[in-house]
Every structure is written in structure tokens, then in C-alpha cells.
Enzyme design. Structure first.
Site, PDB file in Angstrom:
ATOM      1  N   LEU A  47      -7.297   4.312  12.100  1.00  0.00           N
ATOM      2  CA  LEU A  47      -7.940   3.160  12.737  1.00  0.00           C
ATOM      3  C   LEU A  47      -7.195   2.760  14.001  1.00  0.00           C
ATOM      4  O   LEU A  47      -7.811   2.444  15.028  1.00  0.00           O
ATOM      5  CB  LEU A  47      -7.994   1.992  11.751  1.00  0.00           C
ATOM      6  N   ASP A  58       0.818  -1.210   0.000  1.00  0.00           N
ATOM      7  CA  ASP A  58       0.000   0.000   0.000  1.00  0.00           C
ATOM      8  C   ASP A  58       0.854   1.263   0.000  1.00  0.00           C
ATOM      9  O   ASP A  58       0.489   2.273  -0.602  1.00  0.00           O
ATOM     10  CB  ASP A  58      -0.922   0.002   1.220  1.00  0.00           C
TER      11      ASP A  58
END
Length: 296
Positions: A191, A72
Site C-alpha cells: 500500500l 501484526d
């Protein structure tokens, strides 16, 4: 659907697995008689490749599609460089989680063939743009697909700052920092700091305090078109940093202002037709699978 003829390849440096996957991808694309262009940095570690090369900046001008081989983080860097060109980006996962690079290496030929044949989904993911100003003068600018983070840098001291949304004062906070994240970034650093998971199609921004020195400090989800202003306290004794996707960094001084808003250009992220966001979350985050059948 678009038909892709000029394919750019970007890869993460320092991984033999990435290089092996790029070699496979290169052969597959050439066998389909496509024009393949390598990013110059990866081309340097692939001797004898025999392909056209280009800087990352120029790939967006000469390619119809860019394929990123890596994790990512690799795709985040590519997104910031390519979003302004409105060029679609496809990810092959050679990293860890792979929220954005969702094609596994073992299914490379099958899934890439589907995309090249016009069978794919397109998601438009918005980016954030951040600007640090000192005495009304810009001293640093950066873009982020995941998040813009204000943090103390190498210091272990807390930061005190004010938050404004669309010109309205929201609150002052004393915390380890502040995360401003897109829906794409809601499954990343935000998160970990206790922020909510937001579907990537949402037009929203989440503001997540990092270890706030108050029980009332909670994440706030705001309209995606909001302009956020963070004012660093003039009395601060340290020089905090602003990071964009954890890759671009700027040093702030007491009294500096950080403005964060949506970037006009979006990333066009390509997925295979069977892509399922909730399945990705379930797999990557370890959510529970279906309940077994019961013998009632």
C-alpha cells in the site's frame, strides 16, 4: 463451531504491556478451566507462571487454538509457523495498527469469551512461498503472509530484473525493488508503494514495483494460483535481498531466480462475530466517516 480446550499463548517480547495482557488472559482462561500452554520464549519472562510450555513449532501440534498478544508483526511470525498445522489463530492487539490482531486489550474478556463459546468468524488467509535458486539449485526458502520483497539491501542502487508469470515473459524493470503481496499484505508495504487494497477473500496476488524508473511501471493484480518468477539481471553490480514479511532475509546474486507462489496450507484467522473489514480499514487508514444529516 469448534470448542477450544487447549489454548496456546504467543506474545511479543520486550513489552511490559504485552506481559500484563498475557497475565490477564492466563487468569481468564484458567478461570474457565481450560488447559493453557505458553510459548517457551515468553514463559522465560513470566516467572512462576506454573503452566506447560512449548516451542512455537510444537504449539500447533498440542493446541486447539493459539492466541497471539502483540502487533501484526507478532501474528505474521506465528502464522508462518502455525499455518501448516491448520490451527486457528486469534489476535489481541498490543501493537500499532492491528489489521490482524483486532481485539483491543480493554475488551479481552468479552471478545475471547465469545470465541470460546463458539461465536466467531473464520477467515482462511493464504500465504506465499518463495524460493531463491542459483544455477538451478535452491539456496533459500521462506513463507510470507504479507509479502515477498526484492530490494537492494544496504545499497542505494537500483535493481534490474525480469518478471515472468506462469512461464510467460511480462516485462523487465529497473526499480528500487519489487513487492509481491497477498490480499492480507495489500494494506502493508504494498500500500505504501502505491498498490491497491484487496479484500482478504480475493484469490489474487498483487505485484507492485518500488519506485520504477519508468512512468509505465504500475501494479499488476494476477490470479492467486499464478507462479511468479523474478530473474535478477546478470549484469547487476550489487547483491540484492529477498525478504519474507520483513522478517526472513536471503541474499541474492546477479543471475539468481526468485520463484513465488501460493503456499498449499492456509492460516485460519479467527475474528469476533462483529468483525467488519471495511470498518477496520476506515479506522486504521483514516477513511472518512458517515456524512452528517442535512437540514434540507
Amino acid at each position: 463451531m469448534e470448542q477450544f480446550r487447549n489454548i496456546g499463548i504467543i506474545g511479543r517480547l520486550g513489552s511490559s504491556q504485552v506481559l500484563d495482557t498475557i497475565r490477564r488472559l492466563k487468569k481468564f482462561l484458567l478461570d474457565r478451566h481450560l488447559h493453557v500452554i505458553l510459548e517457551d520464549t515468553i514463559a522465560e519472562v513470566l516467572p512462576g507462571h506454573g503452566l506447560q510450555t512449548s516451542t512455537r513449532k510444537l504449539l500447533g501440534e498440542v493446541c486447539d487454538l493459539v492466541i497471539v498478544v502483540g502487533g501484526d508483526g507478532s501474528l505474521l511470525g506465528a502464522a508462518r509457523a502455525l499455518a501448516r498445522h491448520n490451527i486457528p489463530v486469534l489476535g489481541i492487539n498490543r501493537g500499532n495498527l492491528g489489521f490482524l490482531t483486532d481485539i483491543r486489550p480493554d475488551e479481552l474478556e468479552e471478545k475471547v469469551a465469545q470465541v470460546l463459546d463458539g461465536h466467531y468468524l473464520v477467515e482462511n488467509r493464504f500465504l506465499l512461498q518463495a524460493e531463491v535458486r542459483r544455477h538451478h539449485e535452491a539456496i533459500g526458502q521462506g513463507d510470507a503472509l504479507n509479502d515477498v520483497v526484492l530490494h537492494p539491501g544496504k545499497s542505494t542502487r537500483m535493481i534490474e530484473f525480469e518478471i515472468y508469470i506462469d512461464g510467460q515473459f511480462v516485462c523487465s524493470q529497473k526499480a528500487d525493488g519489487l513487492i509481491v503481496a497477498t490480499p492480507t499484505g495489500s494494506t502493508a508495504y504494498a500500500l505504501s508503494a502505491g498498490g491497491p487494497i484487496m479484500h482478504p477473500k480475493l484469490d489474487a496476488i498483487v505485484i507492485v514495483p518500488m519506485y520504477p524508473h519508468t512512468l509505465s511501471g504500475r501494479p499488476i493484480v494476477v490470479d492467486g494460483n499464478s507462479e511468479l518468477k523474478i530473474v535478477v539481471s546478470k549484469d547487476l553490480q550489487i547483491y540484492p535481498q529477498v525478504s519474507c514479511d520483513g522478517q526472513n532475509h536471503f541474499t541474492c546474486a546477479p543471475g539468481d531466480t526468485i520463484t513465488v507462489s501460493k503456499k498449499p496450507q492456509k492460516l485460519r484467522l479467527i475474528h469476533p462475530l462483529d468483525h467488519n473489514y471495511y470498518e477496520v480499514c476506515r479506522t486504521k487508514l483514516g477513511w472518512g466517516s458517515r456524512l452528517g444529516s442535512r437540514d434540507d
